[in-house]
Design a protein around this motif. Structure first.
Motif, PDB file in Angstrom:
ATOM      1  N   ARG A 654      17.818  28.135  12.930  1.00 15.18           N
ATOM      2  CA  ARG A 654      18.428  28.042  11.597  1.00 15.18           C
ATOM      3  C   ARG A 654      18.738  26.600  11.220  1.00 15.18           C
ATOM      4  O   ARG A 654      18.890  26.285  10.040  1.00 15.18           O
ATOM      5  N   ARG A 726      20.514  30.136  -4.300  1.00 12.60           N
ATOM      6  CA  ARG A 726      20.685  31.255  -3.369  1.00 12.60           C
ATOM      7  C   ARG A 726      20.829  30.774  -1.930  1.00 12.60           C
ATOM      8  O   ARG A 726      21.664  31.288  -1.174  1.00 12.60           O
ATOM      9  N   LYS A 730      24.099  31.162   0.540  1.00 12.30           N
ATOM     10  CA  LYS A 730      24.028  31.756   1.876  1.00 12.30           C
ATOM     11  C   LYS A 730      24.645  30.820   2.921  1.00 12.30           C
ATOM     12  O   LYS A 730      25.400  31.261   3.793  1.00 12.30           O
ATOM     13  N   THR A 768      22.507  32.783  13.464  1.00 15.42           N
ATOM     14  CA  THR A 768      21.928  32.923  12.120  1.00 15.42           C
ATOM     15  C   THR A 768      23.006  32.964  11.036  1.00 15.42           C
ATOM     16  O   THR A 768      22.715  33.318   9.895  1.00 15.42           O
ATOM     17  N   GLN A 771      23.073  36.430   9.826  1.00 18.93           N
ATOM     18  CA  GLN A 771      21.838  36.729   9.095  1.00 18.93           C
ATOM     19  C   GLN A 771      21.730  36.029   7.751  1.00 18.93           C
ATOM     20  O   GLN A 771      20.771  36.244   7.011  1.00 18.93           O
ATOM     21  N   ARG A 772      22.683  35.145   7.428  1.00 22.22           N
ATOM     22  CA  ARG A 772      22.600  34.441   6.143  1.00 22.22           C
ATOM     23  C   ARG A 772      21.587  33.299   6.196  1.00 22.22           C
ATOM     24  O   ARG A 772      21.105  32.847   5.158  1.00 22.22           O
ATOM     25  N   SER A 774      18.644  33.344   8.234  1.00 17.76           N
ATOM     26  CA  SER A 774      17.608  33.919   9.093  1.00 17.76           C
ATOM     27  C   SER A 774      16.257  33.802   8.404  1.00 17.76           C
ATOM     28  O   SER A 774      16.161  33.549   7.200  1.00 17.76           O
ATOM     29  N   LYS A 776      14.269  36.256   7.823  1.00 17.21           N
ATOM     30  CA  LYS A 776      14.171  37.388   6.888  1.00 17.21           C
ATOM     31  C   LYS A 776      14.822  37.038   5.553  1.00 17.21           C
ATOM     32  O   LYS A 776      14.255  37.294   4.471  1.00 17.21           O
ATOM     33  N   THR A 777      16.003  36.447   5.610  1.00 15.78           N
ATOM     34  CA  THR A 777      16.705  36.078   4.384  1.00 15.78           C
ATOM     35  C   THR A 777      15.935  35.017   3.604  1.00 15.78           C
ATOM     36  O   THR A 777      15.775  35.104   2.378  1.00 15.78           O
ATOM     37  N   SER A 780      12.849  36.388   1.845  1.00 20.47           N
ATOM     38  CA  SER A 780      13.168  37.164   0.648  1.00 20.47           C
ATOM     39  C   SER A 780      13.427  36.253  -0.552  1.00 20.47           C
ATOM     40  O   SER A 780      13.177  36.637  -1.694  1.00 20.47           O
TER      41      SER A 780
END
Length: 801
Positions: A654, A726, A730, A768, A771-772, A774, A776-777, A780
């Motif tokens: 990260r 965004r 995060k 992460t 998950q903020r 990550s 995946k985030t 997206s």
């Protein structure tokens, strides 16, 4: 230095990398041993606006503060390679009683001890007498012959050395005598006192001398610290050396002998000169060059500012000034391993050495002391005998007869506003296929600033070798020369390993986003080199490095893009290849910066390429201790964790994601359009110019302060605003929601439970930020741009990985 090409992938890695081993904790951030706890960082980014001296000085403080002090005898043998039996060798048989040597010493000391200190311009009366002394000690005569390796000292101040965006001017410089085309036995002291040597650029400078006139206080040895003369050359211990060279405040001397007559350092008048700058596109521009009189006015103002400094401040100033000259020698002009200089304060001297791993000083000493004088004479004589390679120029610089370092035509080249002294230079490398090839540099794509670190240089070259069978003749390639830690995995091995993995697993899409290595050469330093001798002498205190030459296909830098959508696709590509490398190959890049993101064109499409794996690590090895003494990254793009000296969690993936955010942010806020900087003051300037703590504080405020100003995104890059908003949200949420953590251990009962109050999330995922931050985030957010989907290259990735 012997080349040892390293080929082929390294040992097989598992498909799924293991997280580095972490010390067990009840809660809190991970603790790994892959990142050393050091305040010195791997690389500095060169900003796109003219550099400032104050900015560079702050960067150099970390390097200077990590210096090591050697006895004068150790410096002479380890750094200069002076033979241990120098006293019985004819090469160093310069009797202090010979008339030339005696007269030169007396002339310098008369001025050094006979002029009141700290009176502005008075410092400059030392320049020519010291140049005469040093030139006399070269051979004991003060005369010059036509030897190809004959060197001389000359007065540089008040003119700056050319070839840098900063105006830097060591008081004396050293160059090859061939540059002046001197007749045999020309008396140097007379010649140099009248000659204005102009046109010297950093690539020609062999060594430097910085002069002060504060009775030794600005070097760390004042007149009141007279005990030094009682120590013999051999008997002074390393502990004593460190004490004598400390930066504690020393009392000013109250000895002010009567002033003597001044000595002229130059003569004659000078017309305002004009220099023609040849620009791309066929247009020329004439720039006025300041006269010596204007330079002298500036120099006098600088000297007046020094008059009010305390000894401690003066010592710091002197060290930073010397380091700045070394930085210019190492970062501009021809490629070098190291730089050497001398600091002089009245009758007190100190030798200086700088390479990619360490700043080394000799102890301070007085040249009036007979024992020190003999060794000082031998060291100056040895300095004159060193080859260009032993003075720091990499041995691959192709010196054909008098080219480059000795050719007087170099003075005719214009480096007033163009610091690219590398263009046109020719280098010779023996490639792994057995051919020795000549490459002429056509364009400098990137060059790192600073002293300590990898010092990467990326250039576009043309092969000009005429060796029979060479198929590269006339072809353009890209060569990267860097000085990574020897313990780091070789860049070419990591790239070949990744490409092999892509081919064996069918992930062929990844090949479009990885650089193509054509050849790689690793050159090590044995004990015949100063780096090898330093390693043997300092052991674990010295980071062993190699010179790595990587020949690659030509890629395109970000600066060649125009369309914001193309930028977005490249950034999305970088995210995908970064994730694939981490999850499928087990490689963490660890140095995302604007210079390491490139692209290639293929079938009319643009593909982002993640470049420069010098600082990359295999994930499974990241728990086995640091591979360098420095944290990795490029300062403006480093995550706040890695800028925080309290962070013990190692380098996480990260952190690279956060770096990618800063890259996009700086592009969108610091440029009106590609290659067109915004006006001063530019956004986030502190990240490019601040100290470690300043950059950390500024970034921390930017990410966590709810009242922080919105990024000043430029209209051309307005499409990035949703991405940046965004991602910023995060990161803000992740950092501000991290639970309170204390790394200390308290013996007081109930203290630990105090950290557990307020329903803090003791299962918080620090890796992460819950998950903020990550993959995946980020996918997206970055998979579409301005309402349209971007190309997803890695379509088979597992979101739940």
């Amino acid at each position: 230095m012997e080349p040892s090409p390293e080929n082929g992938p390294s040992a097989h890695l598992p498909d799924i990398p293991k997280t580095p081993a972490q010390k067990q904790r009840t809660y809190g951030p991970p603790v790994v041993t892959s990142t050393p706890q050091s305040n010195t960082y791997g690389a500095h980014a060169k900003d796109e606006v003219p550099q400032r001296a104050s900015v560079l000085n702050r960067f150099l403080e970390d390097d200077v503060n990590d210096r090591v002090v050697l006895t004068l005898n150790d410096f002479a043998t380890v750094i200069l390679g002076l033979p241990s039996d120098w006293e019985v060798k004819e090469n160093f048989d310069l009797s202090p009683e010979s008339k030339a040597v005696k007269d030169a010493f007396e002339a310098y000391l008369k001025v050094a001890e006979g002029v009141p200190t700290g009176q502005g311009k008075r410092e400059r009366v030392l320049y020519q007498p010291l140049a005469n002394l040093l030139n006399t000690l070269r051979n004991g005569t003060g005369l010059v012959d036509n030897g190809i390796d004959e060197k001389l000292f000359y007065v540089q101040d008040p003119r700056p050395v050319l070839g840098s965006l900063l105006s830097r001017k060591p008081d004396l410089g050293g160059i090859y005598a061939q540059l002046l085309q001197l007749a045999e036995n020309r008396n140097l002291s007379t010649y140099l006192a009248k000659k204005k040597i102009v046109g010297v650029f950093w690539g020609l400078l062999l060594f430097f001398v910085e002069i002060k006139h504060r009775n030794g206080n600005f070097i760390g040895l004042s007149a009141s610290n007279g005990g030094i003369s009682s120590f013999g050359v051999q008997s002074l211990s390393r502990e004593q050396s460190g004490a004598l060279s400390s930066t504690e405040t020393l009392p000013q001397s109250d000895m002010h002998p009567p002033a003597s007559a001044t000595t002229s350092t130059s003569s004659g008048k000078e017309d305002l000169a004009g220099v023609t700058i040849h620009q791309s596109g066929g247009k020329d521009m004439t720039v006025e060059v300041e006269t010596s009189q204007l330079y002298e006015l500036k120099a006098e103002e600088e000297l007046k500012e020094e008059e009010n400094l305390t000894p401690t401040q003066g010592q710091r100033l002197t060290r930073i000034q010397c380091a700045s000259y070394a930085k210019e020698m190492l970062s501009n002009g021809f490629i070098r391993n190291h730089a050497i200089g001398i600091a002089a304060d009245s009758g007190v001297f100190r030798f200086q050495y700088y390479d990619r791993s360490k700043v080394v000083e000799s102890e301070a000493f007085r040249i009036a002391d007979e024992e020190w004088k003999k060794l000082f004479m031998a060291m100056v004589c040895q300095l004159n005998q060193l080859s260009s390679e032993k003075l720091g120029f990499i041995p691959n610089l192709h010196l054909d007869d008098f080219d480059y370092l000795r050719d007087p035509q170099q003075f005719a080249q214009d480096f007033k506003t163009n610091p690219e002294g590398l263009v046109g230079a020719t280098y010779r490398f023996k490639c792994s296929d057995g051919y020795t090839r000549l490459f002429v540099i056509k364009r400098v794509l990137y060059r790192a600033e600073g002293v300590i670190g990898r010092a990467s240089v990326v250039v576009e070259v043309e092969c000009v070798c005429t060796e029979s069978g060479c198929q590269w003749h006339g072809e353009r390639k890209v060569i990267k020369i860097s000085f990574p830690s020897r313990s780091r995995p070789p860049e070419d091995a990591l790239i070949r390993e990744a490409r092999s993995k892509a081919e064996s697993t069918g992930d062929l899409w990844a090949l479009d986003h990885l650089p193509q290595i054509i050849d790689s050469i690793t050159i090590t330093y044995d004990e015949s080199t100063v780096q090898g001798r330093l390693k043997a002498h300092l052991k674990e205190k010295y980071e062993e490095r190699v010179m790595r030459v990587t020949i690659l296909e030509k890629l395109h830098p970000l600066s060649e893009l125009e369309n914001p959508k193309d930028f977005a696709q490249v950034f999305y590509d970088i995210l995908q290849i970064h994730q694939w490398l981490y999850e499928c190959v087990g490689i963490l890049h660890r140095d995302l910066s604007s210079g390491n993101i490139m692209f290639r064109r293929k079938d009319g499409k643009i593909y982002g390429v993640l470049n420069d794996f010098d600082l990359s690590s295999r994930v499974q090895n990241m728990d086995k201790g640091p591979t360098s003494n420095h944290r990795t990254g490029t300062r403006p793009f480093m995550s706040i964790d890695l800028l925080n000296s309290n962070w013990e969690g190692g380098h996480l993936y990260r952190h690279d994601i956060e770096s990618l955010f800063y890259i996009m942010l700086c592009l969108a806020c610091r440029y009106r359009r590609p290659n067109v900087p915004t006006p001063e003051p530019r956004a986030y300037a502190a990240w490019f110019s601040g100290t470690n703590q300043q950059v950390f504080t500024d970034k921390h405020t930017f990410l966590t302060d709810p009242l922080a100003k919105a990024p000043p995104i430029q209209p051309h890059f307005a499409g990035f605003e949703p991405w940046l908003a965004r991602i910023h949200t995060k990161l803000h949420s992740g950092y501000t929601r991290r639970p309170k953590y204390s790394s200390g251990v308290s013996s007081q009962p109930g203290i630990q439970s105090a950290y557990d109050e307020d329903d803090e999330d003791l299962n918080f995922d620090w890796s992460t930020l819950n998950q903020r931050a990550s993959y995946k985030t980020m996918r997206s957010i970055m998979s579409s741009f301005q309402g349209k989907s971007l190309e997803t290259r890695w379509a088979s990735w597992n979101p739940e990985h």
